[in-house]
Scaffold this active site. Structure first.
Site, PDB file in Angstrom:
ATOM      1  N   GLU A  14      10.330 -36.365 -22.466  1.00 28.57           N
ATOM      2  CA  GLU A  14       9.351 -37.360 -22.003  1.00 28.57           C
ATOM      3  C   GLU A  14       8.175 -36.624 -21.396  1.00 28.57           C
ATOM      4  O   GLU A  14       8.323 -35.481 -20.950  1.00 28.57           O
ATOM      5  CB  GLU A  14       9.985 -38.269 -20.927  1.00 28.57           C
ATOM      6  N   LYS A  50       5.804 -35.497 -18.504  1.00 30.28           N
ATOM      7  CA  LYS A  50       5.930 -35.470 -17.039  1.00 30.28           C
ATOM      8  C   LYS A  50       4.594 -35.989 -16.509  1.00 30.28           C
ATOM      9  O   LYS A  50       3.615 -35.253 -16.403  1.00 30.28           O
ATOM     10  CB  LYS A  50       6.220 -34.056 -16.533  1.00 30.28           C
ATOM     11  N   ARG A 106       6.298 -40.919  -8.085  1.00 29.45           N
ATOM     12  CA  ARG A 106       7.585 -41.512  -8.442  1.00 29.45           C
ATOM     13  C   ARG A 106       7.653 -42.886  -7.808  1.00 29.45           C
ATOM     14  O   ARG A 106       7.449 -43.039  -6.602  1.00 29.45           O
ATOM     15  CB  ARG A 106       8.698 -40.611  -7.904  1.00 29.45           C
ATOM     16  N   ARG A 138       9.125 -41.486  -3.602  1.00 26.66           N
ATOM     17  CA  ARG A 138      10.267 -40.582  -3.644  1.00 26.66           C
ATOM     18  C   ARG A 138      10.726 -40.206  -2.240  1.00 26.66           C
ATOM     19  O   ARG A 138      11.882 -39.900  -2.016  1.00 26.66           O
ATOM     20  CB  ARG A 138       9.799 -39.381  -4.437  1.00 26.66           C
ATOM     21  N   GLU A 179       7.023 -43.690 -13.056  1.00 23.35           N
ATOM     22  CA  GLU A 179       5.931 -42.931 -12.456  1.00 23.35           C
ATOM     23  C   GLU A 179       4.681 -43.791 -12.589  1.00 23.35           C
ATOM     24  O   GLU A 179       4.386 -44.307 -13.667  1.00 23.35           O
ATOM     25  CB  GLU A 179       5.776 -41.613 -13.225  1.00 23.35           C
ATOM     26  N   PHE A 223      11.268 -44.992 -16.512  1.00 23.18           N
ATOM     27  CA  PHE A 223      12.167 -44.076 -17.216  1.00 23.18           C
ATOM     28  C   PHE A 223      13.630 -44.171 -16.798  1.00 23.18           C
ATOM     29  O   PHE A 223      14.476 -43.482 -17.352  1.00 23.18           O
ATOM     30  CB  PHE A 223      11.684 -42.622 -17.133  1.00 23.18           C
ATOM     31  N   ARG A 261      19.484 -32.495  -7.174  1.00 23.39           N
ATOM     32  CA  ARG A 261      18.633 -31.803  -8.141  1.00 23.39           C
ATOM     33  C   ARG A 261      19.577 -31.347  -9.240  1.00 23.39           C
ATOM     34  O   ARG A 261      20.381 -30.443  -9.034  1.00 23.39           O
ATOM     35  CB  ARG A 261      17.944 -30.621  -7.452  1.00 23.39           C
ATOM     36  N   LYS A 305      12.456 -29.971 -15.758  1.00 22.62           N
ATOM     37  CA  LYS A 305      11.006 -30.113 -15.896  1.00 22.62           C
ATOM     38  C   LYS A 305      10.429 -28.791 -16.382  1.00 22.62           C
ATOM     39  O   LYS A 305      10.922 -27.725 -16.008  1.00 22.62           O
ATOM     40  CB  LYS A 305      10.385 -30.530 -14.572  1.00 22.62           C
TER      41      LYS A 305
END
Ligand code: AMP
Length: 662
Positions: free
Chosen positions: A339, A341, A346, A361, A391, A432, A508, A514
């Protein structure tokens, strides 16, 4: 629990650096709670908070105010207290010392209770308006007057939110597991540790009287068995198959505290499994005290049942960074979902009927700032109740081109003239993920299933709310083309996602990656510094960096530096002491622990990336800045300017070198 006992636990925690030992101490403390309310208070104390994380209340007590309360409690003047503070860098220690010699001693001091102390501190955040400062001072002074010296130390530190006991979230989590589930050790760890590690000490110190189960297959030498028998209150030996049959390892159901098994598989499995259960549940409701109560009363099933609560933000899943498309394929497998970025913020959207809330976020509620997003959700998201993620990016009304984050960051901060901003900087949201739908959490669904769910509830008709474009491919070249396309369109890079993976809140993870281009060092100046504490007292420990605005000659802050500077001369490079001495002649003014300096010293700084940030006056923040060297050869008017930083920021997205991608 009386507050003094709680403080004794704090002292024990502060006196060891061993994680294992800290977990044992914390575990004992949690087990000592007489009821749920006390258990919650203990967790809050360990966190140095007065409310669970999801409640955004602060005591509103500055160090200045606290010092005034200390003046009132101890009868010393402000100057005396400030001098002592400067020496130790810890107001808690000052309180402890002054409490020992306090001039105004109450004759009939009552014993402080943990819950009473907590409730008093909670009152601090409820006081507002006229006279509230004086009331706060009186409340704190009242507590301090009643406190023994050790209690005074921890009351002071609790107010400041820094207990200095070396207990972070991970230890609290593992202690909850240790307290309310059977602790599992396996024989290798136990055997090897007995001679060398601190497990023996640990056993001697904390296992006295505990109930143990030892798997029959466990091979322990006689001395070990004897030792275990000596320290444990009760040892049962059972077959390991039996152990595996226990569906729950809750401490009450097994009627044991410690389990020793023959293979580390079971031990590891349980430890990680339970720790993750606690972590996930916590990330969903942001309330560690409540999680402890659930673990205690409802065990594994209770933790599994924890669901997000609509309108309370969850901790989102975060991505790891990799440097190439190939690396992403290597980590994620043959077929990967790609996708863009997007370069926005966020957006966590909570919807219930017509009510919508938007969170960032960092769990901030930005609903008021984005009435257009709220409206778009009402029009485009076809469900009664959900939590979805995306986003939000700004776009140019004329050209339709996507704008860099910098532009909408102004909308996030804006508290007035919202409608005008809505017109000036229109936004769109690319969705997403989905974590919750119609009363059920969806985090255990595979990503491809979550995406399908999301598709089923989003109506993209007027392009205010869209699904993030996805490329699902096993072809490296195709993915590279997608990366280039993403950068050309002004995105930061691409995200690579494993289609089979679950949603892991707060983590994470290695299954969402990313990729964005890499960067060069910056020359910056130091405009402020902070006096250190503990082993760094007497020197600056943190340095505020700034770049230049060539147009105005102003210095714009861009981050804080504390890494890359050495403790000792022998280590090579520049030390904290040297940098402090260099800066001292340039001190302009001091504000508490913060010292402002005339921009004079130039430092070369490496960093992981440039991020947009409302915290600093440049609008950017360096992620993980690290000192490379002091640039004696450069004067401050030669440092990097905001334009270059904006350019590098843009380059992050537009490829530095062709070969980075190709
Ligand atoms: P970073 O901020 O560098 O850690 O990158 C992760 C962030 O990228 C997320 O928190 C999102 O705000 C953002 N992002 C942009 N596009 C996407 C996407 N398609 N999927 C997931 N995150 C995205």
């Amino acid at each position: 629990m009386d507050f003094e006992s709680a403080c004794n636990f704090m002292e024990q925690l502060a006196s060891t650096t061993s994680k294992l030992e800290k977990i044992q101490i914390t575990k004992n403390m949690l087990r000592n709670a007489r009821n749920d309310e006390e258990l919650k208070a203990i967790i809050l104390l360990l966190q140095g908070r007065q409310y669970p994380d999801y409640i955004n209340k602060e005591t509103g007590v500055s160090t200045n105010l606290l010092i005034k309360a200390m003046v009132k409690a101890y009868g010393y003047d402000e100057k005396h207290i400030e001098e002592k503070w400067k020496k130790t860098g810890d107001l808690g220690l000052v309180s402890e010392e002054l409490a020992k010699t306090k001039k105004q001693r109450m004759l009939l001091t009552q014993k402080l209770d943990l819950i009473y102390v907590l409730q008093t501190l909670q009152k601090l955040s409820e006081l507002e308006g006229e006279g509230s400062i004086d009331k706060k001072i009186s409340l704190i002074a009242g507590l301090l007057i009643n406190a023994k010296s050790l209690e005074a130390k921890y009351i002071t530190r609790w107010i400041l939110g820094d207990l200095r006991i070396g207990v972070a979230e991970g230890i609290i989590r593992e202690s909850i597991v240790a307290a309310f589930f059977v602790q599992v050790f396996w024989q290798e760890l136990f055997n090897s540790s007995l001679s060398s590690d601190n497990l023996l000490n640990l056993a001697l110190k904390y296992w006295k009287g505990l109930k143990l189960i030892v798997g029959k297959e466990v091979i322990l030498s006689n001395p070990h068995i004897n030792l275990i028998k000596r320290i444990a209150g009760d040892v049962r030996i059972i077959k390991e198959e039996e152990i595996k049959k226990f569906s729950s390892f809750h401490y009450t159901s097994l009627d044991a505290d410690i389990l020793i098994v023959s293979s580390n598989d079971l031990g590891n499995y349980l430890r990680e499994y339970l720790s993750k259960l606690v972590e996930t549940a916590y990330s969903l409701i942001n309330d560690m005290p409540e999680i402890a109560v659930i673990a205690k009363n409802k065990g594994e099933e209770g933790l599994k049942d924890v669901k997000p609560i609509i309108f309370r933000p969850i901790r989102v899943m975060l991505a790891q960074r990799v440097s190439s498309i190939e690396e992403a394929f290597k980590l994620l497998g043959k077929v990967v979902a790609w996708e863009y970025k997007f370069d926005g913020f966020r957006t966590q959207i909570h919807k219930k009927g017509n009510d919508v809330r938007i969170f960032t976020r960092r769990l901030e509620d930005v609903t008021k700032q984005f009435p257009d997003v709220v409206q778009a959700v009402r029009e485009c998201v076809k469900c009664n109740e959900c939590i979805i993620e995306g986003e939000t990016i700004g776009y140019d009304r004329e050209t339709g081109k996507w704008l860099p984050f910098q532009k909408i960051s102004r909308r996030i901060k804006r508290k007035y003239d919202i409608e005008e901003m809505v017109k000036k900087i229109p936004v769109m949201t690319f969705l997403f993920d989905i974590v919750y739908l119609e009363g059920d959490k969806k985090i255990d669904f595979k990503f491809k299933e979550r995406r399908r769910l999301l598709e089923s509830i989003v109506d993209e008709k007027d392009k205010k709310m869209m699904l993030a474009k996805q490329l699902i491919t096993s072809d490296v070249e195709e993915a590279k083309k997608f990366y280039k396309e993403a950068l050309d369109l002004g995105n930061e890079g691409v995200m690579a996602k494993n289609l089979e993976a679950a949603y892991e809140p707060g983590l994470r993870v290695g299954h969402m990656l990313k990729i964005k281009p890499t960067l060069e060092n910056l020359d910056l100046t130091i405009v402020a510094a902070e006096w250190g504490e503990g082993k760094r007292s007497g020197v600056f420990s943190s340095f505020e960096l700034a770049c230049l605005d060539k147009d105005t000659g102003e210095f714009l802050t861009i981050g804080k530096l504390g890494t890359g500077i050495k403790e000792k001369v022998e280590a090579g490079g520049i030390t904290f002491e040297e940098l402090t001495e260099m800066l001292k002649p340039y001190i302009i003014r001091e504000e508490g622990k913060k010292v402002y300096v005339k921009p004079s010293i130039v430092v070369e700084v490496a960093y992981e990336e440039i991020q947009k940030s409302p915290t600093y006056t440049s609008g950017f923040a360096l992620r993980f800045p690290r000192l490379i060297r002091v640039r004696d050869d450069k004067s401050v008017d030669e440092i990097d300017d905001i334009e270059r930083i904006s350019r590098i920021y843009a380059l992050q997205r537009c490829r530095l070198k062709q070969q980075d991608i190709m």
